[in-house]
Design an enzyme around this catalytic site. Structure first.
Site, PDB file in Angstrom:
ATOM      1  N   SER A  79       0.853  -1.196   0.000  1.00  0.00           N
ATOM      2  CA  SER A  79       0.000   0.000   0.000  1.00  0.00           C
ATOM      3  C   SER A  79       0.880   1.235   0.000  1.00  0.00           C
ATOM      4  CB  SER A  79      -0.873   0.019   1.265  1.00  0.00           C
ATOM      5  OG  SER A  79      -1.448   1.300   1.462  1.00  0.00           O
ATOM      6  N   TYR A 132      -2.376  -1.706  10.279  1.00  0.00           N
ATOM      7  CA  TYR A 132      -2.490  -2.082   8.850  1.00  0.00           C
ATOM      8  C   TYR A 132      -1.249  -1.619   8.088  1.00  0.00           C
ATOM      9  CZ  TYR A 132      -4.126  -1.493   3.970  1.00  0.00           C
ATOM     10  OH  TYR A 132      -4.242  -1.502   2.595  1.00  0.00           O
TER      11      TYR A 132
HETATM   12  N1  NAI Z   1      -8.605  -0.152  -1.838  1.00  0.00           N
HETATM   13  C1  NAI Z   1      -7.555   0.578  -1.558  1.00  0.00           C
HETATM   14  O1  NAI Z   1      -7.624   1.817  -1.517  1.00  0.00           O
HETATM   15  C2  NAI Z   1      -6.253  -0.079  -1.299  1.00  0.00           C
HETATM   16  C3  NAI Z   1      -6.115  -1.437  -1.191  1.00  0.00           C
HETATM   17  N2  NAI Z   1      -4.886  -1.973  -0.952  1.00  0.00           N
HETATM   18  C4  NAI Z   1      -4.729  -3.403  -0.821  1.00  0.00           C
HETATM   19  O2  NAI Z   1      -5.322  -4.071  -1.922  1.00  0.00           O
HETATM   20  C5  NAI Z   1      -5.589  -5.410  -1.540  1.00  0.00           C
HETATM   21  C6  NAI Z   1      -6.939  -5.834  -2.033  1.00  0.00           C
HETATM   22  O3  NAI Z   1      -7.940  -5.091  -1.360  1.00  0.00           O
HETATM   23  P1  NAI Z   1      -9.151  -4.387  -2.112  1.00  0.00           P
HETATM   24  O4  NAI Z   1      -9.244  -4.894  -3.468  1.00  0.00           O
HETATM   25  O5  NAI Z   1      -9.008  -2.957  -1.861  1.00  0.00           O
HETATM   26  O6  NAI Z   1     -10.404  -4.822  -1.231  1.00  0.00           O
HETATM   27  P2  NAI Z   1     -11.388  -6.078  -1.267  1.00  0.00           P
HETATM   28  O7  NAI Z   1     -12.259  -5.938  -0.080  1.00  0.00           O
HETATM   29  O8  NAI Z   1     -12.015  -6.223  -2.593  1.00  0.00           O
HETATM   30  O9  NAI Z   1     -10.398  -7.296  -1.072  1.00  0.00           O
HETATM   31  C7  NAI Z   1      -9.974  -7.766   0.176  1.00  0.00           C
HETATM   32  C8  NAI Z   1      -9.958  -9.264   0.057  1.00  0.00           C
HETATM   33  O10 NAI Z   1      -9.341  -9.854   1.195  1.00  0.00           O
HETATM   34  C9  NAI Z   1     -10.030 -11.030   1.480  1.00  0.00           C
HETATM   35  N3  NAI Z   1      -9.902 -11.322   2.902  1.00  0.00           N
HETATM   36  C10 NAI Z   1     -10.006 -10.445   3.934  1.00  0.00           C
HETATM   37  N4  NAI Z   1      -9.880 -11.114   5.093  1.00  0.00           N
HETATM   38  C11 NAI Z   1      -9.686 -12.420   4.785  1.00  0.00           C
HETATM   39  C12 NAI Z   1      -9.505 -13.598   5.554  1.00  0.00           C
HETATM   40  N5  NAI Z   1      -9.455 -13.564   6.891  1.00  0.00           N
HETATM   41  N6  NAI Z   1      -9.383 -14.787   4.907  1.00  0.00           N
HETATM   42  C13 NAI Z   1      -9.428 -14.840   3.557  1.00  0.00           C
HETATM   43  N7  NAI Z   1      -9.558 -13.755   2.773  1.00  0.00           N
HETATM   44  C14 NAI Z   1      -9.698 -12.562   3.388  1.00  0.00           C
HETATM   45  C15 NAI Z   1     -11.472 -10.780   1.134  1.00  0.00           C
HETATM   46  O11 NAI Z   1     -12.139 -12.011   0.862  1.00  0.00           O
HETATM   47  C16 NAI Z   1     -11.363  -9.861  -0.062  1.00  0.00           C
HETATM   48  O12 NAI Z   1     -11.411 -10.596  -1.240  1.00  0.00           O
HETATM   49  C17 NAI Z   1      -5.392  -5.459  -0.027  1.00  0.00           C
HETATM   50  O13 NAI Z   1      -4.127  -6.013   0.251  1.00  0.00           O
HETATM   51  C18 NAI Z   1      -5.400  -3.995   0.373  1.00  0.00           C
HETATM   52  O14 NAI Z   1      -4.670  -3.771   1.551  1.00  0.00           O
HETATM   53  C19 NAI Z   1      -3.774  -1.221  -0.820  1.00  0.00           C
HETATM   54  C20 NAI Z   1      -3.855   0.127  -0.925  1.00  0.00           C
HETATM   55  C21 NAI Z   1      -5.090   0.800  -1.170  1.00  0.00           C
HETATM   56  C1  BUO Z   2      -4.515   3.388   1.194  1.00  0.00           C
HETATM   57  C2  BUO Z   2      -4.919   2.095   1.768  1.00  0.00           C
HETATM   58  O1  BUO Z   2      -4.139   1.188   1.867  1.00  0.00           O
HETATM   59  C3  BUO Z   2      -6.244   1.977   2.147  1.00  0.00           C
HETATM   60  C4  BUO Z   2      -6.814   0.622   2.137  1.00  0.00           C
HETATM   61  O2  BUO Z   2      -6.911   2.931   2.476  1.00  0.00           O
END
Ligand code: NAI
Ligand code: BUO
Length: 292
Positions: free
Chosen positions: A184, A197
């Protein structure tokens, strides 16, 4: 990029909204995230590879899973319990003529992580690409408000699970195979409301750099992506509405990112196009932070 894709990605920000439960789901979001662009036409870059993507049901992971399928890869998706999102992603992937398996369960459980990798190898015959992408987060005003339980859960899901998956996957991997990790922007600039986080995301950066050095002699490359503000279910499920008001619009590119913005960078890291890259992070954040 086509005019239609440009319009699809452009937005004046997001309408703040709340989901009751983490992980969030795509269908409760308005508008739903953009996970696919017409400009991404597959060209066989990952033909016959097998990819395991944690958190591949929704958000960034869904976009990557579908993008890999368009490039010819068979896809396995690990996720917690958002079955509707997972089924929709699987259906879209199978339209590309490749196979998709779903693996629901809690990645905080070490044995689940090892079992998923064994199931993938059993069902798909091999494992070439591991995308460690799943995560959770909880906003707290101060570091003193982070309970030991929250700290442990966040590290279990965001960091230790990635280590378990990595350990389980490496014995099945060969020269040319790749490991990819989602960190991130917060790991690079800090975030006072997401200290635990953000710490997991920093640990991922150090882990990637170290494992990349270990595996370089085997020809297995290890890289990561550091997204900025991206419109995914994680946001309405975890960020209070006042924190969503300026989400992404203050970035130099003036809009929140979409899952679709990640497809081609993750394809690059998984494919031969990045053959001379290991231990590196690609920053996808609208220009909010730049790093070589
Ligand atoms: N959305 C944002 O602004 C940002 C997201 N990220 C990262 O991107 C990655 C994907 O997240 P997003 O697509 O944003 O959200 P999302 O909510 O679509 O994806 C999160 C995923 O993690 C899985 N997950 C969470 N807890 C779990 C558990 N205990 N067991 C199995 N699976 C689990 C969920 O099933 C979900 O598919 C993450 O690593 C997040 O930290 C990083 C920076 C910014
Ligand atoms: C920037 C970032 O990692 C989120 C999930 O806010």
């Amino acid at each position: 990029m086509s005019e239609l894709d440009k319009q699809t990605l452009m937005s004046d920000g997001v309408e703040p909204q709340t989901q009751e439960k983490q992980p969030g789901v795509e269908s409760e979001m308005t508008p739903e995230p953009v996970y696919e662009l017409e400009s991404h036409v597959g060209s066989g870059k990952l033909k016959d590879k097998v990819a395991l993507i944690t958190g591949g049901d929704s958000g960034i992971g869904r976009a990557v899973a579908i993008g890999y399928a368009k490039e010819g890869a068979h896809v396995a998706i690990a996720y917690l319990d958002e079955h509707e999102d997972a089924e929709k992603t699987k259906e879209r992937i199978e339209q590309e003529g490749v196979t998709c398996t779903l693996h629901a369960g809690d990645i905080a459980d070490e044995s689940f992580c090892f079992n998923v990798v064994e199931e993938v190898v059993e069902k798909h015959g091999k494992l070439n690409i591991l995308v460690n992408n799943a995560a959770r987060q909880e906003v707290r005003e101060s570091v003193v408000d982070i309970s030991a339980e929250q700290l442990k859960r966040t590290f279990d899901v965001n960091f230790f699970a990635m280590v378990h998956f990595t350990k389980a996957a490496i014995p099945h991997m060969q020269s040319g195979d790749t490991l990819i990790y989602t960190s991130s922007i917060n790991a690079y600039v800090g975030n006072p409301s997401l200290i635990d986080y953000t710490s997991t995301k920093g640990a991922i950066v150090a882990f990637v750099r170290s494992v990349a050095l270990e595996l370089a002699s085997k020809g297995i490359r290890v890289n990561g992506v550091a997204p900025g503000p991206i419109w995914t279910p994680l946001i309405p499920a975890t960020l209070p509405e006042d924190m969503q008001e300026s989400f992404g619009v203050s970035s130099p590119l003036g809009r929140p990112g979409q899952p679709a913005d990640h497809v081609e960078p993750y394809v690059l890291l998984a494919s031969e196009g990045s053959a001379y890259m290991t231990g590196q992070f690609i920053h996808i954040n609208g220009g909010m932070y730049t790093s070589s």
